[in-house]
Design a protein around this motif. Sequence first.
Motif, PDB file in Angstrom:
ATOM      1  N   ASN A 412      18.050 -14.253   1.493  1.00 47.52           N
ATOM      2  CA  ASN A 412      18.917 -13.913   0.623  1.00 47.52           C
ATOM      3  C   ASN A 412      18.188 -12.904  -0.560  1.00 47.52           C
ATOM      4  O   ASN A 412      18.926 -12.307  -1.414  1.00 47.52           O
ATOM      5  N   THR A 413      16.881 -12.613  -0.324  1.00 47.96           N
ATOM      6  CA  THR A 413      16.035 -11.721  -1.018  1.00 47.96           C
ATOM      7  C   THR A 413      16.309 -10.252  -0.149  1.00 47.96           C
ATOM      8  O   THR A 413      15.959 -10.312   0.774  1.00 47.96           O
ATOM      9  N   SER A 414      16.446  -9.219  -0.964  1.00 49.30           N
ATOM     10  CA  SER A 414      16.677  -8.037  -0.379  1.00 49.30           C
ATOM     11  C   SER A 414      15.240  -7.058  -0.497  1.00 49.30           C
ATOM     12  O   SER A 414      15.168  -6.132   0.140  1.00 49.30           O
ATOM     13  N   HIS A 415      14.431  -7.783  -1.060  1.00 49.19           N
ATOM     14  CA  HIS A 415      13.093  -7.157  -1.185  1.00 49.19           C
ATOM     15  C   HIS A 415      11.864  -8.124  -0.852  1.00 49.19           C
ATOM     16  O   HIS A 415      11.797  -9.248  -1.295  1.00 49.19           O
ATOM     17  N   SER A 416      10.901  -7.880  -0.416  1.00 42.65           N
ATOM     18  CA  SER A 416       9.904  -8.571  -0.112  1.00 42.65           C
ATOM     19  C   SER A 416       8.990  -9.025  -1.200  1.00 42.65           C
ATOM     20  O   SER A 416       8.980  -7.993  -2.115  1.00 42.65           O
ATOM     21  N   LEU A 417       8.554 -10.102  -1.269  1.00 42.77           N
ATOM     22  CA  LEU A 417       7.827 -10.676  -2.529  1.00 42.77           C
ATOM     23  C   LEU A 417       6.476  -9.996  -2.616  1.00 42.77           C
ATOM     24  O   LEU A 417       5.767 -10.145  -3.813  1.00 42.77           O
ATOM     25  N   SER A 418       5.977  -9.420  -1.644  1.00 42.39           N
ATOM     26  CA  SER A 418       4.438  -9.134  -1.485  1.00 42.39           C
ATOM     27  C   SER A 418       4.243  -7.803  -0.854  1.00 42.39           C
ATOM     28  O   SER A 418       5.025  -7.448   0.133  1.00 42.39           O
ATOM     29  N   ALA A 419       3.556  -6.721  -1.513  1.00 39.72           N
ATOM     30  CA  ALA A 419       3.288  -5.460  -0.676  1.00 39.72           C
ATOM     31  C   ALA A 419       2.534  -5.592   0.658  1.00 39.72           C
ATOM     32  O   ALA A 419       2.573  -4.736   1.295  1.00 39.72           O
ATOM     33  N   HIS A 420       1.840  -6.726   0.706  1.00 41.89           N
ATOM     34  CA  HIS A 420       1.140  -6.958   1.865  1.00 41.89           C
ATOM     35  C   HIS A 420       2.079  -7.089   3.180  1.00 41.89           C
ATOM     36  O   HIS A 420       1.620  -6.730   4.308  1.00 41.89           O
ATOM     37  N   SER A 421       3.261  -7.217   3.033  1.00 40.34           N
ATOM     38  CA  SER A 421       4.394  -7.572   4.224  1.00 40.34           C
ATOM     39  C   SER A 421       5.111  -6.447   4.309  1.00 40.34           C
ATOM     40  O   SER A 421       6.036  -6.112   5.171  1.00 40.34           O
ATOM     41  N   TRP A 422       5.086  -5.173   3.307  1.00 44.16           N
ATOM     42  CA  TRP A 422       5.796  -4.052   3.761  1.00 44.16           C
ATOM     43  C   TRP A 422       5.319  -3.329   4.962  1.00 44.16           C
ATOM     44  O   TRP A 422       4.113  -3.350   5.091  1.00 44.16           O
ATOM     45  N   VAL A 465      -7.943  -6.299   9.468  1.00 42.98           N
ATOM     46  CA  VAL A 465      -7.888  -6.430   8.016  1.00 42.98           C
ATOM     47  C   VAL A 465      -7.510  -5.290   7.167  1.00 42.98           C
ATOM     48  O   VAL A 465      -8.325  -4.198   7.262  1.00 42.98           O
ATOM     49  N   GLY A 466      -6.553  -5.052   6.347  1.00 44.85           N
ATOM     50  CA  GLY A 466      -6.515  -3.986   5.466  1.00 44.85           C
ATOM     51  C   GLY A 466      -5.087  -3.464   5.552  1.00 44.85           C
ATOM     52  O   GLY A 466      -4.238  -4.009   6.324  1.00 44.85           O
ATOM     53  N   PHE A 467      -4.868  -2.559   4.719  1.00 45.40           N
ATOM     54  CA  PHE A 467      -3.328  -1.837   4.685  1.00 45.40           C
ATOM     55  C   PHE A 467      -3.486  -0.961   5.957  1.00 45.40           C
ATOM     56  O   PHE A 467      -4.352   0.214   5.906  1.00 45.40           O
ATOM     57  N   LEU A 468      -2.523  -0.879   6.707  1.00 41.99           N
ATOM     58  CA  LEU A 468      -2.449   0.088   7.908  1.00 41.99           C
ATOM     59  C   LEU A 468      -1.513   1.329   7.398  1.00 41.99           C
ATOM     60  O   LEU A 468      -0.386   1.153   7.541  1.00 41.99           O
ATOM     61  N   ASN A 469      -2.335   2.282   6.796  1.00 44.65           N
ATOM     62  CA  ASN A 469      -1.404   3.313   6.467  1.00 44.65           C
ATOM     63  C   ASN A 469      -0.919   4.257   7.412  1.00 44.65           C
ATOM     64  O   ASN A 469      -0.088   5.089   7.083  1.00 44.65           O
ATOM     65  N   SER A 470      -1.570   4.269   8.616  1.00 38.48           N
ATOM     66  CA  SER A 470      -1.170   5.374   9.617  1.00 38.48           C
ATOM     67  C   SER A 470      -1.465   4.539  10.935  1.00 38.48           C
ATOM     68  O   SER A 470      -2.718   3.814  11.203  1.00 38.48           O
ATOM     69  N   LEU A 471      -0.583   4.672  12.092  1.00 35.22           N
ATOM     70  CA  LEU A 471      -0.862   4.359  13.372  1.00 35.22           C
ATOM     71  C   LEU A 471      -0.212   5.552  14.206  1.00 35.22           C
ATOM     72  O   LEU A 471       0.559   6.185  14.181  1.00 35.22           O
ATOM     73  N   ARG A 489      -1.084   3.651   0.970  1.00 38.34           N
ATOM     74  CA  ARG A 489      -1.276   5.285   1.086  1.00 38.34           C
ATOM     75  C   ARG A 489      -0.798   6.042  -0.113  1.00 38.34           C
ATOM     76  O   ARG A 489      -1.302   7.132  -0.527  1.00 38.34           O
ATOM     77  N   LEU A 490       0.308   5.539  -0.709  1.00 40.12           N
ATOM     78  CA  LEU A 490       1.074   6.261  -1.686  1.00 40.12           C
ATOM     79  C   LEU A 490       0.677   5.596  -3.127  1.00 40.12           C
ATOM     80  O   LEU A 490       1.482   6.182  -3.670  1.00 40.12           O
ATOM     81  N   GLY A 491      -0.052   4.506  -3.272  1.00 40.73           N
ATOM     82  CA  GLY A 491      -0.278   3.982  -4.459  1.00 40.73           C
ATOM     83  C   GLY A 491      -1.252   2.934  -4.414  1.00 40.73           C
ATOM     84  O   GLY A 491      -1.866   2.894  -3.579  1.00 40.73           O
ATOM     85  N   ARG A 492      -1.058   2.166  -5.416  1.00 35.49           N
ATOM     86  CA  ARG A 492      -2.110   0.993  -5.544  1.00 35.49           C
ATOM     87  C   ARG A 492      -1.088  -0.293  -5.890  1.00 35.49           C
ATOM     88  O   ARG A 492      -1.497  -1.138  -6.921  1.00 35.49           O
ATOM     89  N   TRP A 493      -0.082  -0.534  -5.134  1.00 40.61           N
ATOM     90  CA  TRP A 493       0.518  -1.923  -5.370  1.00 40.61           C
ATOM     91  C   TRP A 493      -0.242  -3.003  -4.988  1.00 40.61           C
ATOM     92  O   TRP A 493       0.359  -4.050  -5.381  1.00 40.61           O
ATOM     93  N   GLY A 494      -1.269  -2.950  -4.132  1.00 41.67           N
ATOM     94  CA  GLY A 494      -2.089  -4.006  -3.665  1.00 41.67           C
ATOM     95  C   GLY A 494      -3.418  -3.645  -3.501  1.00 41.67           C
ATOM     96  O   GLY A 494      -3.713  -2.646  -3.271  1.00 41.67           O
TER      97      GLY A 494
END
Length: 511
Positions: A412-422, A465-471, A489-494
């Motif tokens: 029902n939510t169109s956007h994830s609640l956490s930047a970790h799951s983007w 562990v970490g943000f996977l900015n490139s694969l 990669r493009l910001g500091r949302w988390g």
Amino acid sequence: MKKNVKKNSSAPPRGAKKGKNFPLSKDPFFSSESRKRRKIVDDEIESGESDEDNAFVDEGAENEEFEEETADEKRKRLANEYLEKIREIARRGKEREDEEKDDDDESGDEGGKDSLVAQILQQEQLEDSGRVRREIASRVLKPEARDGFEVLIKHRQSVTAVALSDDDMKGFSSSKDGTILHWDVDCGKGEKYQWPSYEVLKSHGVKDPQGQAARHSKVTLSLAVSSDGRYLASGGLDRHVHIWDTRTREHIQAFPGHRGPVSCLTFRQGTSELFSGSFDRTVKIWNVEDRAYINTLFGHQSEVLTIDCLRKERLLTVGRDRSMQLWKVPEESRLVFRAPASSLECCRFISNDEFLTGSDDGSIELWTALKKKPVYIVRNAHPSSLSYPNLETKENGAIPNGCMGNGNANLNTSHSLSAHSWVSSVSVCRNSDLAASGAGNGFVRLWALGSDKKDVRPLYDLPLVGFLNSLTFANSGRFVVAGVGQEPRLGRWGRIPAARNGVAVHPLKLS
């Protein structure tokens, strides 16, 4: 004497009769030689220079003629170079087979190599045309407990881009700290690219950085390597596309033109044609071999985030305008696909007519060129540690609307609640059914892409562990490389303090 020489040079021969047509081929006016060359010859007659000096002049003129390479000669040269490269690959494969079989019989060696070269070329042609897809996903064995990601290269800040050469031997990575590293995949030995002085950059056309670019002029957001492994392209906050020579690690050229940070780069396979996407909502085309600008593509209404290209002159881009666009460059046309997510973050070609995307609502979408909507959606592909209401699913895990649920999610939510799951990065092993996706929830997930059922099935989870900015996958499918950072990669949302900034490699065992 000078006057007499010029007069006699344009006069008909002494034996010519009046009333007869003088042959035009003997008239200096219709000579194929340039005026500059004729002037040199006349000067030689007048000044009476030695034969040795005249020979020097003629040799220089001949060298200038040989330096000019026609388009057909260039195509032939490139074809021969590519054929030699394929022969080298075939030779290595033959040596491996001989070592495995321990066969000392060398009879018919050349014939075997030629047949192997023909098989490689035929297989590449079928794969490039999209008619054949390598079955790799079914051959991937389950990783054992001792298998895991190994940090190969360390960076001081978050890694923003990772690229591999076509032979899977060399790797390149960039970071928010402004460094670009060139490293060996086997031993992990890395070397740093040195930025040239500002005077050198200015001679290449680099303009004075302004605003945010003045404070972070060397922050690199994207990398791309040419198919022959000769050129490395980088782009970042300074709004320029930089070209490097991978053999000497020297800066070659800087392409100005973008009015915003260069967020993505890609080479067309088998060519020196480079595509760059920017926050200025445009895509530009460059020819690295000729150091030339070609064209600009307009169509996105917001920042261009990711770009991808195969051998065909087709370009795939996604942006923050909730659209994915397939550009047909020769026809100067494009197809626009509207995403159900708020923003598509990444995209990859599966084949010429199939694509895979990841979005900031945590879903992965499978597309075909025949439909404007995704043919399959994996919701909540990278669930975070947050608790979500339970979702009713069928026995096979499919959601009633035709999508597949993964763990707990709230549709029902169109956007994830956490930047970790983007879903910040996706990758597809070239011409195969194996894909990978990454987010900030602590693992890389491998997927199997179904060609008949048009579905996406989960395979294994690789903890990291970490943000996977490139694969990126190795072309052989033997390992996967991830660029990890404490920040996106493009910001500091988390931020994930426990993450190690660097490049990690995970081997894949195939049956």
